[in-house]
Design a protein around this motif. Sequence first.
Motif, PDB file in Angstrom:
ATOM      1  N   VAL A 168       0.865  -1.285  -0.074  1.00  0.00           N
ATOM      2  CA  VAL A 168       0.208  -0.002   0.013  1.00  0.00           C
ATOM      3  C   VAL A 168       0.975   1.276  -0.052  1.00  0.00           C
ATOM      4  CG1 VAL A 168      -1.702   1.146   1.278  1.00  0.00           C
ATOM      5  CG2 VAL A 168      -1.888  -1.263   1.179  1.00  0.00           C
ATOM      6  N   SER A 169       1.898   1.378   0.824  1.00  0.00           N
ATOM      7  CA  SER A 169       2.787   2.276   0.730  1.00  0.00           C
ATOM      8  C   SER A 169       4.003   1.943   1.612  1.00  0.00           C
ATOM      9  CB  SER A 169       2.133   3.515   1.658  1.00  0.00           C
ATOM     10  OG  SER A 169       2.042   3.096   3.085  1.00  0.00           O
ATOM     11  N   ALA A 170       5.315   2.853   1.340  1.00  0.00           N
ATOM     12  CA  ALA A 170       6.469   2.355   2.218  1.00  0.00           C
ATOM     13  C   ALA A 170       7.214   3.580   2.251  1.00  0.00           C
ATOM     14  CB  ALA A 170       7.191   1.459   1.169  1.00  0.00           C
ATOM     15  N   SER A 171       8.050   3.630   3.336  1.00  0.00           N
ATOM     16  CA  SER A 171       8.746   4.769   3.689  1.00  0.00           C
ATOM     17  C   SER A 171      10.191   4.305   4.019  1.00  0.00           C
ATOM     18  CB  SER A 171       8.180   5.706   4.728  1.00  0.00           C
ATOM     19  OG  SER A 171       9.127   7.021   5.242  1.00  0.00           O
ATOM     20  N   SER A 193      22.508   6.129   1.795  1.00  0.00           N
ATOM     21  CA  SER A 193      23.056   6.856   0.657  1.00  0.00           C
ATOM     22  C   SER A 193      21.968   6.882  -0.361  1.00  0.00           C
ATOM     23  CB  SER A 193      24.009   6.122  -0.132  1.00  0.00           C
ATOM     24  OG  SER A 193      23.723   4.754  -0.421  1.00  0.00           O
ATOM     25  N   PRO A 194      22.102   7.389  -1.487  1.00  0.00           N
ATOM     26  CA  PRO A 194      21.038   7.757  -2.373  1.00  0.00           C
ATOM     27  C   PRO A 194      19.987   6.600  -2.795  1.00  0.00           C
ATOM     28  CG  PRO A 194      22.711   9.327  -3.029  1.00  0.00           C
ATOM     29  CD  PRO A 194      23.170   8.321  -1.802  1.00  0.00           C
ATOM     30  N   ARG A 195      20.546   5.766  -2.863  1.00  0.00           N
ATOM     31  CA  ARG A 195      19.797   4.355  -3.144  1.00  0.00           C
ATOM     32  C   ARG A 195      19.766   3.068  -2.260  1.00  0.00           C
ATOM     33  NH1 ARG A 195      22.714   2.907  -9.026  1.00  0.00           N
ATOM     34  NH2 ARG A 195      24.451   3.120  -7.589  1.00  0.00           N
ATOM     35  N   VAL A 196      20.351   3.512  -1.028  1.00  0.00           N
ATOM     36  CA  VAL A 196      20.588   2.175   0.013  1.00  0.00           C
ATOM     37  C   VAL A 196      19.837   2.907   1.363  1.00  0.00           C
ATOM     38  CG1 VAL A 196      22.139   1.020   1.429  1.00  0.00           C
ATOM     39  CG2 VAL A 196      22.660   1.382  -1.108  1.00  0.00           C
ATOM     40  N   ASP A 197      18.733   1.996   1.529  1.00  0.00           N
ATOM     41  CA  ASP A 197      18.057   2.119   2.735  1.00  0.00           C
ATOM     42  C   ASP A 197      18.751   1.802   3.946  1.00  0.00           C
ATOM     43  OD1 ASP A 197      17.367  -0.195   1.233  1.00  0.00           O
ATOM     44  OD2 ASP A 197      16.219  -0.874   2.840  1.00  0.00           O
ATOM     45  N   ARG A 198      18.613   2.444   5.189  1.00  0.00           N
ATOM     46  CA  ARG A 198      19.195   1.917   6.328  1.00  0.00           C
ATOM     47  C   ARG A 198      18.072   1.491   7.451  1.00  0.00           C
ATOM     48  NH1 ARG A 198      18.333   6.042  10.286  1.00  0.00           N
ATOM     49  NH2 ARG A 198      18.311   8.108   9.392  1.00  0.00           N
ATOM     50  N   ALA A 199      16.779   2.019   6.910  1.00  0.00           N
ATOM     51  CA  ALA A 199      15.347   1.483   7.518  1.00  0.00           C
ATOM     52  C   ALA A 199      14.143   1.740   6.501  1.00  0.00           C
ATOM     53  CB  ALA A 199      15.215   2.364   8.739  1.00  0.00           C
ATOM     54  N   MET A 200      13.508   0.799   6.862  1.00  0.00           N
ATOM     55  CA  MET A 200      12.115   0.777   5.886  1.00  0.00           C
ATOM     56  C   MET A 200      11.055   0.471   6.661  1.00  0.00           C
ATOM     57  SD  MET A 200      11.348   1.148   2.616  1.00  0.00           S
ATOM     58  CE  MET A 200      12.773   0.935   1.618  1.00  0.00           C
ATOM     59  N   THR A 201       9.843   1.083   6.347  1.00  0.00           N
ATOM     60  CA  THR A 201       8.449   0.814   6.854  1.00  0.00           C
ATOM     61  C   THR A 201       7.635   0.449   5.517  1.00  0.00           C
ATOM     62  OG1 THR A 201       9.044   1.789   9.083  1.00  0.00           O
ATOM     63  CG2 THR A 201       6.766   1.143   8.622  1.00  0.00           C
ATOM     64  N   ALA A 202       6.802  -0.675   5.665  1.00  0.00           N
ATOM     65  CA  ALA A 202       5.829  -0.766   4.586  1.00  0.00           C
ATOM     66  C   ALA A 202       4.432  -1.227   5.268  1.00  0.00           C
ATOM     67  CB  ALA A 202       6.176  -1.636   3.622  1.00  0.00           C
ATOM     68  N   GLU A 203       3.373  -0.551   4.374  1.00  0.00           N
ATOM     69  CA  GLU A 203       2.124  -0.973   4.753  1.00  0.00           C
ATOM     70  C   GLU A 203       1.546  -2.094   3.932  1.00  0.00           C
ATOM     71  OE1 GLU A 203       0.079  -0.575   7.360  1.00  0.00           O
ATOM     72  OE2 GLU A 203       1.613   0.483   8.440  1.00  0.00           O
ATOM     73  N   LEU A 204       1.029  -3.145   3.940  1.00  0.00           N
ATOM     74  CA  LEU A 204       0.721  -4.227   3.316  1.00  0.00           C
ATOM     75  C   LEU A 204      -1.118  -4.270   3.152  1.00  0.00           C
ATOM     76  CD1 LEU A 204       3.388  -6.738   4.166  1.00  0.00           C
ATOM     77  CD2 LEU A 204       3.337  -5.156   2.671  1.00  0.00           C
TER      78      LEU A 204
END
Length: 328
Positions: free
Chosen positions: A197-200, A205-216
């Motif tokens: 549904v969404s993700a943040s 670095s510009p293409r590398v995430d150190r953290a992620m949250t996503a709604e499913l």
Amino acid sequence: MSLRIGILGAARIAPAALIKPASAHPDVEVTAIAARSADRAQAFASRHLIPRAHGSYEELLADPDIDAVYNPLPNGLHGRWTRAALEAGKHVLCEKPFTANAAEAREIAALAAASDRVVMEAFHYRYHPLALWVEEIVASGELGTLERVETAVCFPLPKFSDIRYDYGLAGGALMDAGCYAVHMARTFGGGETPTVVSASARLRSPRVDRAMTAELRFPAGHTGRVTCSMWSSSLLKINAKVVGSKGSISVLNPLMPQAYHRVSVRVSGARRTEKFPRRPTYAYQLDAFAAAVLHGEPVKTSAADAVETMTVIDEIYRAAGLPPREPS
């Protein structure tokens, strides 16, 4: 009959994930190791009492005395060397995440399906009695109609030079920690593959995430959330929660319950706790791999299953405004 396994790469995870459980398994032998140099391979072999050392991955795959390979190489190399192992006629236990992206996963899954070899993704938690029990409780209907599943795998990795932060090696928090959270959400969410549904993302670095949250959102209508990080305010958070119309399950540390775990079930106002064996998840995983190769038993983390997980991971990256990873 024994299963003879060779290791592709002198990886730090290999002793815990394979060498130690193999030493206690009557039907498994770790017979060879390959590294980028003969000296590195020999040093690893000597340290861990492995009979043969190869100075290249190609040499190991050509070894006729190896039945299967364990692939713990960097993420971006998983697909390439799993493909090479299949072409060499070897069974494969491949570390997570299975490939760099869903397209590569589909390619490897097709090769696996066309062969008579076992290809298994190393989501070790999936074979522990705790995970099997949660799956059974959800399927039994004891919690009622599923409403929400939330999973989190967060740990601190402040060494930013680590390959897990390298986009060129298919790095990122979602790939390393988040693949567990995504797979747990699928497993504990009724076995379905959700849409994103969404993700943040929080970036290293510009293409590398150190953290992620996503709604499913799952096909049956219930919702979910996955949270992961290698560097965030959630320094250590490894848990899962499943909520239904009649009750819920909360699990602390479903990833490695042998270290510690706490499982709480609340149904219709009553609460109970559950305890599970302290035997390592890696030992159960090796049991499953050996049973598949030696006796034809099915595996729960097949190449086809990996396609579903990698599809969700790609969708999360896109929803967060980041590109899916690419093979190295």
